[in-house]
Design a protein around this motif. Structure first.
Motif, short mmCIF file in Angstrom:
data_model
loop_
_atom_site.label_atom_id
_atom_site.label_comp_id
_atom_site.label_asym_id
_atom_site.label_seq_id
_atom_site.Cartn_x
_atom_site.Cartn_y
_atom_site.Cartn_z
N GLY A 90 0.62 -1.18 -0.12
CA GLY A 90 0.35 -0.09 -0.32
C GLY A 90 0.79 1.14 -0.11
O GLY A 90 0.44 2.30 0.79
N VAL A 91 1.97 1.17 -0.16
CA VAL A 91 2.97 2.26 -0.60
C VAL A 91 3.24 3.02 -2.04
O VAL A 91 3.97 4.02 -1.47
N LEU A 92 2.87 2.27 -2.77
CA LEU A 92 3.29 2.40 -4.13
C LEU A 92 3.30 4.25 -3.91
O LEU A 92 3.91 4.89 -5.00
N GLY A 93 2.22 4.64 -3.69
CA GLY A 93 1.73 6.01 -4.18
C GLY A 93 2.45 6.95 -3.26
O GLY A 93 2.30 8.18 -3.60
N ALA A 94 3.22 6.30 -2.51
CA ALA A 94 4.50 6.98 -1.69
C ALA A 94 5.33 7.30 -2.14
O ALA A 94 6.46 8.22 -2.20
N CYS A 95 5.90 6.91 -3.86
CA CYS A 95 6.91 6.86 -4.62
C CYS A 95 7.07 7.80 -4.99
O CYS A 95 5.96 8.37 -5.79
N ASP A 96 8.49 8.36 -4.74
CA ASP A 96 8.31 10.43 -5.33
C ASP A 96 8.54 9.80 -6.93
O ASP A 96 9.02 10.81 -7.78
N GLY A 97 9.34 9.11 -7.29
CA GLY A 97 10.35 8.84 -8.77
C GLY A 97 11.08 7.72 -8.63
O GLY A 97 11.44 6.75 -7.72
N VAL A 98 11.38 7.58 -9.75
CA VAL A 98 11.47 5.60 -10.53
C VAL A 98 13.30 6.20 -11.35
O VAL A 98 12.80 6.87 -12.10
N LEU A 99 14.29 6.16 -10.90
CA LEU A 99 15.56 6.05 -11.50
C LEU A 99 16.22 4.72 -12.50
O LEU A 99 16.21 3.13 -11.19
N SER A 100 16.03 4.63 -13.89
CA SER A 100 16.74 3.29 -14.24
C SER A 100 18.09 3.76 -14.79
O SER A 100 18.47 4.58 -15.29
N GLY A 101 19.27 2.68 -14.69
CA GLY A 101 20.07 2.66 -15.28
C GLY A 101 20.36 1.93 -16.00
O GLY A 101 19.02 1.45 -17.28
N TYR A 102 21.69 1.00 -16.34
CA TYR A 102 22.32 -0.52 -16.98
C TYR A 102 21.10 -0.66 -17.33
O TYR A 102 20.16 -2.10 -16.17
N MET A 103 20.38 -1.66 -18.71
CA MET A 103 19.22 -1.97 -18.80
C MET A 103 19.66 -3.82 -19.90
O MET A 103 21.00 -3.66 -20.98
N GLY A 104 20.07 -4.81 -19.28
CA GLY A 104 20.99 -5.71 -20.28
C GLY A 104 20.54 -6.25 -20.78
O GLY A 104 20.53 -6.85 -21.60
N SER A 105 19.02 -6.48 -20.90
CA SER A 105 18.28 -6.77 -22.34
C SER A 105 16.94 -5.93 -22.32
O SER A 105 16.48 -4.63 -21.53
#
Length: 282
Positions: A69-84
């Protein structure tokens, strides 16, 4: 703030989440890391152990966070290296789910593709995925100069080329762009520039070039820029802090004579950089 960071991870050393998580935590924010790989060390050593995780792990972990029940408290998503490309799809699915729970959440994509001197080092299809799908979905983009040129489809080492390249990226989606290392026609041989664009302008921070080559600095500076931008909403402010903090970290690493980033020893740099560089408009 709460940051969902989806990147690779190493047990020894500092790249991916191992480079991004601690600086963000030291700045006073919480991080929810999801590891796309778990290696003993980064691949720059030439030998490593561990495994690449199935892309389904990302969706499973995000679903589990949602069940708390905490996904709404996520302020940002950070992504880096994508292997596929499958990993990339899972990352974008995670971004969609976070935005559904919190429409104000932002997505920062560090489009890891390659670098000057090494060329493209990711698997076939990754560069195209980042260009065609991840870039338009991103609010913040943090390429190095090699990646900037590739994503723009033209060289950016002149003032006009840089302005045109940044404008072309903004036209495709990102509100803010950080070029994590830039050498232009007027960059002195003993310096390196960081350039950021957004808020209707572009700014540069020029720092001395240090005599070292380490892995993970790009992962760390992308995280520093993103969380500062999230907290303050200012592109030049985020640029100034990220550039000052990363310079302090790299200087401490050079002085320590280590091959790995001196994240713990230099942790005060993430909060109060010992040398502050002011952005200048370009």
């Amino acid at each position: 703030m709460n940051i969902l960071s989806i990147q690779s991870h190493v047990a020894y050393g500092h790249v991916g989440n191992a480079a991004a998580v601690f600086p963000v935590q030291r700045m006073g924010h919480d991080v929810w890391p999801i590891h796309t790989v778990q290696f003993s060390n980064h691949t720059g050593y030439g030998a490593w152990r561990g495994q690449v995780f199935d892309a389904g792990l990302i969706g499973d972990c995000v679903a589990g966070i949602a069940e708390r029940g905490v996904l709404g408290a996520c302020d940002g998503v950070l992504s880096g290296y994508m292997g596929s490309a499958d990993t990339g799809v899972a990352v974008l699915d995670a971004v969609t789910r976070v935005r559904a729970a919190n429409p104000a959440a932002l997505y920062c994509c560090d489009p890891v593709i390659g670098d000057v001197g090494r060329g493209v080092f990711v698997r076939p299809g990754i560069a195209e995925f980042l260009r065609d799908r991840a870039l338009p979905a991103a609010d913040v983009l943090t390429p190095n100069q090699f990646e900037l040129d590739l994503l723009c489809g033209a060289p950016t080492d002149t003032a006009d080329g840089l302005r045109a390249g940044l404008a072309s990226l903004h036209a495709r989606g990102p509100r803010a762009v950080l070029v994590t290392s830039y050498v232009g026609e007027d960059t002195p041989a003993d310096a390196v520039d960081l350039v950021a664009s957004g808020d209707g302008g572009a700014w540069r921070v020029r720092t001395p070039k240090l005599a070292l080559s380490v892995n993970g600095a790009g992962d760390a500076v992308a995280a520093l820029f993103f969380v500062t931008f999230l907290a303050e909403g200012s592109v030049p402010g985020a640029l100034g802090h990220a550039a000052s903090a990363i310079f302090g970290l790299l200087k401490a690493t050079l002085e320590a004579g280590t091959r790995e980033l001196a994240l713990v020893a230099a942790q005060e740099e993430f909060v109060r950089p010992s040398r502050v560089f002011a952005p200048e408009a370009v």
